[in-house]
Structures are given as structure tokens and as C-alpha cells.
Design a protein around this motif. Sequence first.
Motif, PDB file in Angstrom:
ATOM      1  N   TRP A   1       0.817  -1.215   0.000  1.00 58.94           N
ATOM      2  CA  TRP A   1       0.000   0.000   0.000  1.00 58.94           C
ATOM      3  C   TRP A   1       0.848   1.262   0.000  1.00 58.94           C
ATOM      4  O   TRP A   1       0.331   2.366   0.154  1.00 58.94           O
ATOM      5  N   GLY A   2       2.146   1.141  -0.161  1.00 59.54           N
ATOM      6  CA  GLY A   2       3.023   2.311  -0.117  1.00 59.54           C
ATOM      7  C   GLY A   2       2.804   3.244  -1.287  1.00 59.54           C
ATOM      8  O   GLY A   2       2.636   2.805  -2.424  1.00 59.54           O
ATOM      9  N   SER A   3       2.800   4.545  -1.008  1.00 60.17           N
ATOM     10  CA  SER A   3       2.653   5.558  -2.043  1.00 60.17           C
ATOM     11  C   SER A   3       4.021   6.130  -2.399  1.00 60.17           C
ATOM     12  O   SER A   3       4.706   6.690  -1.536  1.00 60.17           O
ATOM     13  N   ALA A   4       4.385   6.041  -3.675  1.00 59.56           N
ATOM     14  CA  ALA A   4       5.636   6.640  -4.136  1.00 59.56           C
ATOM     15  C   ALA A   4       5.595   8.158  -4.019  1.00 59.56           C
ATOM     16  O   ALA A   4       6.635   8.813  -4.021  1.00 59.56           O
ATOM     17  N   MET A   5       4.406   8.722  -3.871  1.00 58.19           N
ATOM     18  CA  MET A   5       4.241  10.171  -3.768  1.00 58.19           C
ATOM     19  C   MET A   5       4.454  10.679  -2.339  1.00 58.19           C
ATOM     20  O   MET A   5       4.559  11.890  -2.129  1.00 58.19           O
ATOM     21  N   PHE A   6       4.518   9.783  -1.364  1.00 54.85           N
ATOM     22  CA  PHE A   6       4.570  10.203   0.036  1.00 54.85           C
ATOM     23  C   PHE A   6       5.719  11.165   0.359  1.00 54.85           C
ATOM     24  O   PHE A   6       5.489  12.184   1.021  1.00 54.85           O
ATOM     25  N   PRO A   7       6.953  10.905  -0.085  1.00 54.08           N
ATOM     26  CA  PRO A   7       8.042  11.834   0.272  1.00 54.08           C
ATOM     27  C   PRO A   7       7.776  13.283  -0.153  1.00 54.08           C
ATOM     28  O   PRO A   7       8.231  14.217   0.499  1.00 54.08           O
ATOM     29  N   ASP A   8       6.996  13.467  -1.224  1.00 45.72           N
ATOM     30  CA  ASP A   8       6.720  14.810  -1.738  1.00 45.72           C
ATOM     31  C   ASP A   8       5.782  15.620  -0.841  1.00 45.72           C
ATOM     32  O   ASP A   8       5.711  16.839  -0.977  1.00 45.72           O
ATOM     33  N   ILE A   9       5.036  14.952   0.046  1.00 47.70           N
ATOM     34  CA  ILE A   9       4.081  15.696   0.870  1.00 47.70           C
ATOM     35  C   ILE A   9       4.639  16.063   2.241  1.00 47.70           C
ATOM     36  O   ILE A   9       4.016  16.826   2.972  1.00 47.70           O
ATOM     37  N   VAL A  10       5.792  15.550   2.591  1.00 46.51           N
ATOM     38  CA  VAL A  10       6.340  15.779   3.935  1.00 46.51           C
ATOM     39  C   VAL A  10       6.529  17.276   4.204  1.00 46.51           C
ATOM     40  O   VAL A  10       6.069  17.794   5.228  1.00 46.51           O
ATOM     41  N   GLU A  11       7.192  17.983   3.324  1.00 47.75           N
ATOM     42  CA  GLU A  11       7.454  19.406   3.543  1.00 47.75           C
ATOM     43  C   GLU A  11       6.170  20.233   3.567  1.00 47.75           C
ATOM     44  O   GLU A  11       5.981  21.052   4.482  1.00 47.75           O
ATOM     45  N   PRO A  12       5.235  20.053   2.614  1.00 49.12           N
ATOM     46  CA  PRO A  12       3.978  20.806   2.707  1.00 49.12           C
ATOM     47  C   PRO A  12       3.221  20.539   4.018  1.00 49.12           C
ATOM     48  O   PRO A  12       2.701  21.473   4.634  1.00 49.12           O
ATOM     49  N   VAL A  13       3.175  19.295   4.440  1.00 41.94           N
ATOM     50  CA  VAL A  13       2.460  18.970   5.689  1.00 41.94           C
ATOM     51  C   VAL A  13       3.151  19.632   6.880  1.00 41.94           C
ATOM     52  O   VAL A  13       2.482  20.192   7.760  1.00 41.94           O
ATOM     53  N   ARG A  14       4.465  19.618   6.910  1.00 41.26           N
ATOM     54  CA  ARG A  14       5.195  20.276   8.010  1.00 41.26           C
ATOM     55  C   ARG A  14       4.908  21.782   8.041  1.00 41.26           C
ATOM     56  O   ARG A  14       4.724  22.365   9.104  1.00 41.26           O
ATOM     57  N   ARG A  15       4.892  22.413   6.886  1.00 44.94           N
ATOM     58  CA  ARG A  15       4.595  23.857   6.823  1.00 44.94           C
ATOM     59  C   ARG A  15       3.187  24.143   7.343  1.00 44.94           C
ATOM     60  O   ARG A  15       2.982  25.095   8.094  1.00 44.94           O
ATOM     61  N   LEU A  16       2.245  23.325   6.927  1.00 42.12           N
ATOM     62  CA  LEU A  16       0.860  23.521   7.372  1.00 42.12           C
ATOM     63  C   LEU A  16       0.717  23.275   8.874  1.00 42.12           C
ATOM     64  O   LEU A  16       0.024  24.011   9.570  1.00 42.12           O
ATOM     65  N   ALA A  17       1.386  22.241   9.379  1.00 39.97           N
ATOM     66  CA  ALA A  17       1.317  21.937  10.813  1.00 39.97           C
ATOM     67  C   ALA A  17       1.944  23.058  11.632  1.00 39.97           C
ATOM     68  O   ALA A  17       1.448  23.390  12.722  1.00 39.97           O
ATOM     69  N   ALA A  18       3.005  23.651  11.126  1.00 44.31           N
ATOM     70  CA  ALA A  18       3.626  24.783  11.834  1.00 44.31           C
ATOM     71  C   ALA A  18       2.635  25.942  11.938  1.00 44.31           C
ATOM     72  O   ALA A  18       2.552  26.601  12.973  1.00 44.31           O
ATOM     73  N   ALA A  19       1.867  26.161  10.893  1.00 46.02           N
ATOM     74  CA  ALA A  19       0.878  27.241  10.898  1.00 46.02           C
ATOM     75  C   ALA A  19      -0.336  26.888  11.756  1.00 46.02           C
ATOM     76  O   ALA A  19      -0.883  27.747  12.444  1.00 46.02           O
ATOM     77  N   ALA A  20      -0.753  25.626  11.731  1.00 56.54           N
ATOM     78  CA  ALA A  20      -1.955  25.214  12.470  1.00 56.54           C
ATOM     79  C   ALA A  20      -1.688  25.037  13.957  1.00 56.54           C
ATOM     80  O   ALA A  20      -2.598  25.167  14.780  1.00 56.54           O
ATOM     81  N   GLY A  21      -0.464  24.701  14.297  1.00 59.67           N
ATOM     82  CA  GLY A  21      -0.117  24.532  15.712  1.00 59.67           C
ATOM     83  C   GLY A  21      -0.968  23.488  16.402  1.00 59.67           C
ATOM     84  O   GLY A  21      -1.081  22.355  15.932  1.00 59.67           O
ATOM     85  N   GLU A  22      -1.599  23.882  17.507  1.00 52.18           N
ATOM     86  CA  GLU A  22      -2.408  22.954  18.301  1.00 52.18           C
ATOM     87  C   GLU A  22      -3.690  22.528  17.599  1.00 52.18           C
ATOM     88  O   GLU A  22      -4.396  21.650  18.090  1.00 52.18           O
TER      89      GLU A  22
END
Length: 181
Positions: A23-44
Amino acid sequence: MHPDAWLVVIDPQRIFADPASPWGSAMFPDIVEPVRRLAAAAGERTVVTRWVPARDPQGSWRAYLDAWPFADVPDDDPLLDLVPEAHGLSDVVVSLPTFGKWGPELAAVTGPVPHLVLTGVSTDCCVVSTALAAADAGATVTVVTDGCAGSSADNQRAALQVMDLYPPQITLATTDEVLGS
């Protein structure tokens, strides 16, 4: 990111991120940075979800797990662990034995009719299942196109195309658009 929005990082687990997993997605590594940026903005206001197999699967879930026996493991199996990149994104983790993560457990965190910003894996399974159920329940949903990983590029496009049929309840946006940059 809208101050009232909740970032939901759907299923950033080894079972979906490891290229060796069926079930591994070859696209997964590409979303790490966008998700981190969004999580930094969303915080708690960030929630992480996990897919776990039901302990006593009923109906079509029994056939599903019979078809994918590698995934029928205990909740604490390393295959179901969050990937290291997801550690520290949130103290709130909602684990469910369903594709869609919208339901009473997530609503207890976000409120019954929140604005959800969805990221994660896979776009063509757990993300689309979550988006449609949440919108149907009255949530406002933004799907982050570069923050979601599909099972394949074609399936990614197809899932985004389906979700794009539901405005204004579901809208598609890039990370930069969500962050207003």
C-alpha cells in the motif's frame, strides 16, 4: 491558514509511506514538507489519524482483510506506526478501523461542523472518504493538493477531480494558497 481551521494529517503511517509496502505511495516523500509547513501554521489545531484494522471485522471488512492479510495486524504492529516525519506534528492521534476518518471521534476534537484542511495518504482512499463524509455532515473542507499522496499519479488526479465536484463544501488548494503566500 484560516485561524479557525483544523489541519488533519490522514494516516502518515509506515504501511502507506514505505515503498516496500503493498500500500506504499511513491508520492509520500513529496508531501512531507507541505504537511510540516501547514502543521507549523496550524499549531495545536493539528490532528493526526491512523488506520488500524478492526479486531472483529464485520461485513465487507472481513473480505477486505482476507484480501490484504499483510495488513491484518495488531494496532501496535510497527507497520501501523506513524512515520518519523509525523512525530511531533500533533499530540492528538485518532485511530480508526475505517477509510474515512470523519465521525464522532474526530468531531469530538474539531467540533461538529469545522473547517478541515485535509492532507495525507492516500488521496484516492482515506482522504476522499474523509472529505466526502465530513462535507456531508456540514464541515467545510479544503483538500491540499500538494499535501496529499495518491496510490498512483492517475489515482491522485481522479480523486482530486471527484472532490472538485463538491464546491463550496469541498475546495482544492495548494499549500501556498492555504497559507496565503
